[in-house]
Design a protein around this motif. Sequence first.
Motif, mmCIF file in Angstrom:
data_model
loop_
_atom_site.group_PDB
_atom_site.id
_atom_site.type_symbol
_atom_site.label_atom_id
_atom_site.label_comp_id
_atom_site.label_asym_id
_atom_site.label_seq_id
_atom_site.Cartn_x
_atom_site.Cartn_y
_atom_site.Cartn_z
ATOM 1 N N GLN A 127 0.802 -1.227 0.000
ATOM 2 C CA GLN A 127 0.000 0.000 0.000
ATOM 3 C C GLN A 127 0.834 1.276 0.000
ATOM 4 O OE1 GLN A 127 -2.346 0.562 3.583
ATOM 5 N NE2 GLN A 127 -0.518 1.443 4.498
ATOM 6 N N ASP A 128 2.010 1.255 0.611
ATOM 7 C CA ASP A 128 2.774 2.504 0.661
ATOM 8 C C ASP A 128 3.170 2.968 -0.736
ATOM 9 O OD1 ASP A 128 2.425 2.545 3.342
ATOM 10 O OD2 ASP A 128 4.480 2.012 3.867
ATOM 11 N N LYS A 129 3.354 2.013 -1.608
ATOM 12 C CA LYS A 129 3.637 2.367 -3.005
ATOM 13 C C LYS A 129 2.347 2.689 -3.762
ATOM 14 C CE LYS A 129 6.387 0.684 -6.807
ATOM 15 N NZ LYS A 129 7.595 -0.137 -6.912
ATOM 16 N N THR A 137 -1.314 6.033 3.907
ATOM 17 C CA THR A 137 0.060 5.501 3.923
ATOM 18 C C THR A 137 0.790 5.879 5.216
ATOM 19 O OG1 THR A 137 0.945 7.438 2.782
ATOM 20 C CG2 THR A 137 0.264 5.577 1.405
ATOM 21 N N GLU A 366 1.207 9.626 -6.565
ATOM 22 C CA GLU A 366 2.477 10.350 -6.498
ATOM 23 C C GLU A 366 3.341 10.180 -7.747
ATOM 24 O OE1 GLU A 366 4.706 11.111 -2.663
ATOM 25 O OE2 GLU A 366 5.427 9.161 -3.293
#
Lengths: 544, 544, 544
Positions: A127-129, A137, A366
Amino acid sequence: MLKKNLALAAVVAGALALVSLPALTAAAKSKTATKVANDGRAKCYECHDEVKALKEGSKHAKLACTVCHDKLGPHMDDPEKNKPVTVIDQALCGKCHKNQYDSFYKISYEAQARKEKGVPSGRSPMQDKLLAPYGFTYEHNEPRGHAYMVIDQFAVDRFQGGRFQFKDGWKGADANGKTWDVLVDKAEGNKEWKPLSQSAMAGNPTCIQCKTSDHILKWKFLGDKDPKAKWSRESNIVDVAKDTNNPVGCIHCHDPHGTQPRIVRDELINEIDKGAKMFAGKDGTTDLKVISFRDGFRKIGIMKKTDSRMMCAQCHVEYACGKGYEFGSAKPIGFDDQRTNHMPLKQVKELLEHYRKLNFFDFKHEVTGAQLVKLQHPEAETYSGSIHDKAGVQCHQCHMPKQKDKSGKLFSTHGMIRPKNHIKESCLGCHPKDSVEKKLYEIDAVQNYTRGKMRKAEYWLGQLIDSYAAAQRMGVAPTILDQARAKHEEAHVLWEWWTAENSDGFHNPGLARDSLGASITASKAGVKILNDAMAVAKKDEPKK
Amino acid sequence: MLKKNLALAAVVAGALALVSLPALTAAAKSKTATKVANDGRAKCYECHDEVKALKEGSKHAKLACTVCHDKLGPHMDDPEKNKPVTVIDQALCGKCHKNQYDSFYKISYEAQARKEKGVPSGRSPMQDKLLAPYGFTYEHNEPRGHAYMVIDQFAVDRFQGGRFQFKDGWKGADANGKTWDVLVDKAEGNKEWKPLSQSAMAGNPTCIQCKTSDHILKWKFLGDKDPKAKWSRESNIVDVAKDTNNPVGCIHCHDPHGTQPRIVRDELINEIDKGAKMFAGKDGTTDLKVISFRDGFRKIGIMKKTDSRMMCAQCHVEYACGKGYEFGSAKPIGFDDQRTNHMPLKQVKELLEHYRKLNFFDFKHEVTGAQLVKLQHPEAETYSGSIHDKAGVQCHQCHMPKQKDKSGKLFSTHGMIRPKNHIKESCLGCHPKDSVEKKLYEIDAVQNYTRGKMRKAEYWLGQLIDSYAAAQRMGVAPTILDQARAKHEEAHVLWEWWTAENSDGFHNPGLARDSLGASITASKAGVKILNDAMAVAKKDEPKK
Amino acid sequence: MLKKNLALAAVVAGALALVSLPALTAAAKSKTATKVANDGRAKCYECHDEVKALKEGSKHAKLACTVCHDKLGPHMDDPEKNKPVTVIDQALCGKCHKNQYDSFYKISYEAQARKEKGVPSGRSPMQDKLLAPYGFTYEHNEPRGHAYMVIDQFAVDRFQGGRFQFKDGWKGADANGKTWDVLVDKAEGNKEWKPLSQSAMAGNPTCIQCKTSDHILKWKFLGDKDPKAKWSRESNIVDVAKDTNNPVGCIHCHDPHGTQPRIVRDELINEIDKGAKMFAGKDGTTDLKVISFRDGFRKIGIMKKTDSRMMCAQCHVEYACGKGYEFGSAKPIGFDDQRTNHMPLKQVKELLEHYRKLNFFDFKHEVTGAQLVKLQHPEAETYSGSIHDKAGVQCHQCHMPKQKDKSGKLFSTHGMIRPKNHIKESCLGCHPKDSVEKKLYEIDAVQNYTRGKMRKAEYWLGQLIDSYAAAQRMGVAPTILDQARAKHEEAHVLWEWWTAENSDGFHNPGLARDSLGASITASKAGVKILNDAMAVAKKDEPKK
């Protein structure tokens, strides 16, 4: 009508004063007050005919109005000047419904606290990516029970910079009950306080309307601003949080006047009223009767028969509640816009189209800049149309099975359970010939399979993001990047739906498979677009 | 000879009619038939002398031919016109060998269904990257027991587009037994049916010859096409699947005529016959006696003494069974080519060289284009030469330990067990002074260590693949890319061997360590080649 | 003074002869010898007044010198010619302190062997990327108990090419005790031996001074070279290993002459003596009294009252013991330099600055070239200032709780325990009102949260490394790369501190959160620097 509305406004105002439990006890125990109130029911009904309709003939018919309302004498003397007090606290209900109350607040140690989803063994390892740079995040945990709904919404690093912490430190990690007995506001009275590093400032009043019933008299239908409403979608979230003392209450699902099964979550009522079909029977309708109070200031939906699918769908659905943006222009959508309190009530494969029509997305990715929808716990949607749903099984049958109290009396547990840990109670009632180990094996099979697909979908989303970055650095043409970005938007929804919901596919294995397969297909298509373009770009480079 | 061959052909033909269990019962119970057959044994032997050699003097000597063969009367009247029926169903054997039969089919809930290997906590967390775009990236599960061999081969998303599903849905996830009682073909009679998204069309008839004994009379030695053989390597896999009713049967390892330990898997017999040394004793030979039927149409290998290493090696070896390609030219190799039914019987470090000589690879890697061999469960190879092997321990001692039935009678369990879950039975027989917890600790130590090495090997393969992509995008010269690709081919085999086999290194810890270390060395060498080239490429860029 | 020093030198020399257990028994049992020695205590004190000061009045006062020292008669006859033997073996202590001794060596099966940290479910899933190419990437395991300290330091692939292996193979994975009963040197007498593939040649004598007490008389203070010292920082590590027979002994923490609580680890004594404040009370000092032997050849630190924080800090701190480099110039720092035996005793956020001032780093990162500090188990530092520390709790209260032996006698267990697995003993003594499951829940909450942050910090370090590689390949300017590299150095320390220590944040949750957040902030800043530069670089490319 005017008189009644004013009286209700008074209730709202009165409710603002928090009533402590000793006060409740006094109200409930006073036989004189009860008698007076019983005698005076008719008097109340003179103005409150919608209450009469709910209450008379119901199991609560003979409960005095004073059980839940205080300061009625002065109110009757001068309705406009003297406002009654309405007690909104499940402890009051718990005085008669002890098993339900106790089971709701019983600490369950089977669901750990602060268990981050974004770790290799977690529900959403990448998930952080995949969600960068969205607030989730910063901290995104596996859910605990309903008694922690408010606490866990506030005590998380993505909420208001992490200012709300366990009052008792980590020793208080298991505490539940009144919000402000459990949590402390580290920023209150501390001018030095700064948001924790790597925390986010997320949080909004609409989201809280799912997690508590405290604001039921202070919130206009759909959260629009109104002089009669203390809180609205636009209120300061910290102020709203400070006024949130209880997790979701009995009155979210049970009408306090007449015990009718009901729903109160505004946008769910709104969508069903407008014709949403998710909970409709064969005739295309539900039996939900929408009652409007005070010219639509507030609405409730009363059911003839319990349908816990709708009750649970007050919260366990995908909904928009934060600020967003319009597609293409990326024009900000603020809390003044009703799209910030919205339930699509759509199935996963129609969701992106729905949001495109609504013209609302949550954040830009992002790396790719894809305009992404952040999904919330769509348990009602995933369950809809499943084998169990078609067989007429409702949520409470698996998640609130009957159990016996010490005296042997049966009651529905109100501490929501994870069926996998309580197979005997949750499954074997309908599947009496099967063993616990067989049922566990079947659940594991579904979840193993679905988790496999989720991990694959994540792998390919990651490939798409990495390929995009590489293509962008190589100077691949914007039109190509646009195509890849569109694939990202598509693949994202089809994937995240399944990590956002809490059954790891069990609610609807076939749909999970279908959707996750489609997500992979979209990601792979995006990767191919980019790889093809990069191969050409390389050839175009001047020979060395 | 001709007469005999014809008679056997008849048996083959007769076997095509599926015999249901009631029929078996009738055959077995008929005292008259038995008597007649006993009397008639000599008559059968007149044509079938190879059967006589196996049967006479054995424990099955006095079993009437009619126990397993039907329609013998008419057959004897006119051997060429009337074909007998041969019952190939372990249920028939199970009538006398009940403990063995029951233990084979007993549902074990310790091995979960549909447990994808390609997840962070799985056996092969990075497989989607490392095996792309091979079929196994669509679904690749941890194995269950033998009773699920056929079912799990068919009910997987990489097999024929996912057309075979549990008949009873996920409720049937634990069912075993007759294939078509458990599975349903979703495509049958459904013209609308399409392959599931993100599924593959893998599957081939040779692979099935490991998983079932059903085709023993319908399959020519090595699967070559033949008018006498119903199925060959080139047959339609769906048709073969539909004719596959049982998982691997008793007759794979036990000669039904004479109870001799045996093997029937054609390519294993072929390789041992040609001189493969893997199971040879000190004198360089095994005691395997190869018996040819019908001029080599079919062969079996009879052992004097049980050697379960060979029995298990019928399936638990690396083998080629799918279509492939020739190195360099990438010329396709079809099922008409015997290389699609091939067992190298080589140790891991000689494997790539072996396949290069054979000129066969399975697939090209999606990113690097490396010509890769997809490995299968090489349990026999990894075990070969291990400490346990050298000590004379055979597979069945750990995986089929003796246990007592209800009456106290000892028997070898035929539900293959995971020794780690049954240490007392599997280990303490030979290690009586040790405790279960000590043995578990040792196994964990080996597996922890090996898993560490596997994860490192995967990390470096991933680095190699990513570096290759970057180098390719930078326009690094093809000759450099070729060198890196060669390193990929080398590193791949040395790694995948260990995730393909099921012991996480326990079969042969030293070899696992050695091979995985060599894999990392090759990957690192590839990464260095690419990094060096990229550093030069950067310098060559025009100054800005 | 001269005479005394010479006598002690003799002890050192005598100790070089390894004393076997039967010899000990003889020494301890000999009543005559004891009597003689008791009578002769005064005689010994004539030269050894520092021993007298420790021994007289203590619980060991009446123990004959011969209990631990042999060949005293000849020594007294001619102190310079005849050296006594000092027995350094916890088995001798164990003769009286049986419970302590037995609990130290009791095999605990709860901590598995060879459990690699660098796997998805491990403590440091991304270490192979983040620590490349440091030795720990070759094998880096979760720790086992103290009885395995030496064994696990030697039997690991990063130590001397993997030459030391379990003597009994994997069957000896649980063995502890004398080093060379458990391990074998595969290189000894084997000229063919080569380092294992993918192993490292790490290991140094200073590191061993934590893991054993064997060298206490053979090692000069701080490990400087000295004719009187058999071993120094510069000694051959294999030779030192061969002379290391026991894990850390009783005498590391208990003075053998007088039973006073003590510390012996040179650099810890040195730093406290120089004024390190980590263990100081409110007055800024500890009660540690440093006693120097032989003009500073060796020092010990005696405490009035047990402070296990200092005892444990002899090893459980961050320290430098390997070769390093100076920042900027990357000038190698060899073992002749005292910086290779250094304890910062600093908190995590001051650590990088400390090492910059010291001008020492451990290795350059493979991709970014960042000059990184490899951190070791800083349990003392993380605990320092924590809630438990402030409450006066010391290490032994949680890790060495009292338990009863068979006779009901209470003793402190000397097999260090993981409190999480023994909550009743470790936690409920101080928290008697809480339940085991509540305490476990709290610990899980802290560790869940901290693990979440560690995984995020690793993700962002990975992003920084990948972005660096991309930027470098695009030809981004060295000044920009320098800035990103500096961010890497900063982010690294703030992260690795927490995977290097063993409590997963429990020692100090607030500090863990703060530090890991700061690590992420630094990594993100580095990524931004690189991304911004790459965006410009792309624009600068010639249009196509």
